[in-house]
Design an enzyme around this catalytic site. Structure first.
Site, PDB file in Angstrom:
ATOM      1  CB  VAL A 120      -0.977   0.021   1.202  1.00  0.00           C
ATOM      2  CG1 VAL A 120      -2.006  -1.085   1.064  1.00  0.00           C
ATOM      3  CG2 VAL A 120      -0.243  -0.106   2.525  1.00  0.00           C
ATOM      4  CE  LYS A 121       4.517   2.350   3.903  1.00  0.00           C
ATOM      5  NZ  LYS A 121       3.866   1.306   4.747  1.00  0.00           N
ATOM      6  CB  ILE A 122       4.156   6.383  -2.841  1.00  0.00           C
ATOM      7  CG1 ILE A 122       3.411   7.235  -1.799  1.00  0.00           C
ATOM      8  CG2 ILE A 122       4.292   7.139  -4.164  1.00  0.00           C
ATOM      9  CD1 ILE A 122       4.103   8.537  -1.409  1.00  0.00           C
TER      10      ILE A 122
END
Ligand code: PLP
Length: 402
Positions: A185-187
């Site tokens: 769920v990171k950039i």
């Protein structure tokens, strides 16, 4: 906010390159891998993109934090100052290397308050670890000054702020070491993964060795490697690195979309009387992955979060009641609940620091909502969402007499 939204042909192509050879490991197998070195290539891309001399890929952002701390020589008896608002991984890594996490208050930047940090410095302090929470940056000039004055290390937890900048430099590239997370769920994502960024060649070499059982990696033959230090296995696989390689090439596009949608939500909320926004030390460097705002009172923020959820407008965490990101719900830290025995001195230190009052942080977090920004929204969808949010916020403020 997350790169997983735009997973596509580019990621499949990079993964397929690895599947074609079947060499899923980042080291060795020089013949059969036919020149495919995805982890190595991603490390080079990270150095180029973020302007650092060295980068080391790891199996997670947590592993990156642990590795950076070990390589910087942080260990038993040391204290690391970190914010009371972050993800649990920040203190896990500190505890993992044998040190004590010293929590300090945040301010309206949602990151470390430099004055609170200065008050927390003791002769045992070894490092300051700002966390660039929710896509935006800590007050790095002030914290750097403190590090210089007190001879401390600066470790940036940039896990949530990949691609963000401070005064023209990428977050994660400014401290003695910086860390990224590439979890799902990171950039940008590798599926699972992380990286340490550093300009210090000695720290970089230690990260390389620590993450692969201490193997020195001096020759071509892994079997002949010696072990200058103890290490662990925090390696990334070629499959994960392949995903990241496709994602880093799309990162600028992600950030552009994110900033566009962030601006649309901001435009929809900015004129509501009574609400205010997170202070951003360098607005040009914000990644736009969240729009964080404050209601005048805690009860109003809680009500807005509840009404947004009821209306089906998801992705608006109210951190004060959140189990993962704020001291209030970190009971396992406050009680020092470990599965195994840890040194008594460390245990006492952890509990002493985790059980202090965090009134200044409470006053901020209890009034804060962070709205997660999606890449996939069209401009119309974002504007529609902003209008619905504004209606709900106005209604709550109206009913509560603000
Ligand atoms: C996600 C995150 C981490 C840890 O990353 P993982 O890859 O999930 O281990 C560390 N710090 C912060 C602030 C994070 O958000």
């Amino acid at each position: 906010m997350p790169g997983y939204e735009l997973f596509g042909a580019e990621e499949r192509k990079e993964v397929n390159d690895v599947l074609e050879t079947g060499i899923l490991m980042r080291y060795g197998f020089d013949g059969p891998r036919k020149g495919i070195w995805k982890a190595r290539e991603l490390e080079q891309e990270i150095c180029r993109k973020f302007g650092v001399k060295n980068s080391q890929l790891l199996s997670s952002g947590t592993a990156a934090l642990s590795t950076a701390m070990a390589a910087l020589g942080i260990g038993a008896g040391d204290e690391v100052i970190m914010p009371a608002f972050t993800f649990v991984a920040s203190f896990e890594a500190v505890i993992g290397v044998g040190a004590i996490p010293v929590l300090a208050d945040i301010d309206d930047t949602l990151t470390l308050d430099p004055e609170a940090v200065e008050r927390a410095i003791t002769p045992k302090t070894k490092a300051i670890m700002p966390v660039h929470m929710c896509g935006s940056m800590a007050q790095l000039d002030e914290l750097k000054q403190l590090c210089e004055k007190h001879k401390l290390l600066l470790i940036e937890d940039a896990c949530q702020a990949i691609g963000g900048q401070y005064k023209g430099k990428y977050l994660g590239s400014i401290g003695d070491a910086g860390t990224f997370s590439f979890d799902f769920v990171k950039i940008m994502t590798c599926g699972e993964g992380g990286a340490v960024l550093t300009n210090d060649a000695t720290v970089a070499e230690k990260c390389d060795q620590y993450s692969d059982h201490g193997h020195d990696h001096y020759g071509k033959d892994r079997g002949a490697d010696l072990h200058p230090y103890m290490g662990y296995n925090y390696r990334i696989s070629e499959l994960h690195a392949a995903v990241g390689l496709a994602q880093i090439r799309k990162l600028d596009g992600f950030l552009e979309l994110q900033k566009r949608n962030h601006q649309i939500i901001y435009n929809g909320l900015k004129d509501i009387p009574g609400i205010s926004f997170r202070r951003i030390p360098d607005p040009a460097g914000d990644t736009g992955s969240f729009l964080s705002f404050f209601l005048p009172q805690a009860a109003q923020a809680k009500a807005v979060a509840e009404e947004l959820a009821k209306a089906g407008i998801g992705g608006n965490p109210y951190w004060y009641d959140n189990n993962w990101h704020y001291i209030r719900k970190w009971e396992h830290l406050m009680n020092a609940s470990f599965m195994n025995h840890i040194p008594e001195e460390q245990k006492q230190g952890i509990m002493a620091h985790a059980n202090r009052a965090f009134a200044a942080s409470d006053a901020i977090i209890s009034r804060c909502i962070s709205s997660a920004i999606q890449l996939g929204w069209t401009e119309e969808e974002a504007a529609e969402r902003a209008a619905k949010m504004a209606d709900i916020i106005r209604a709550v403020l109206h009913h509560t007499g603000a």
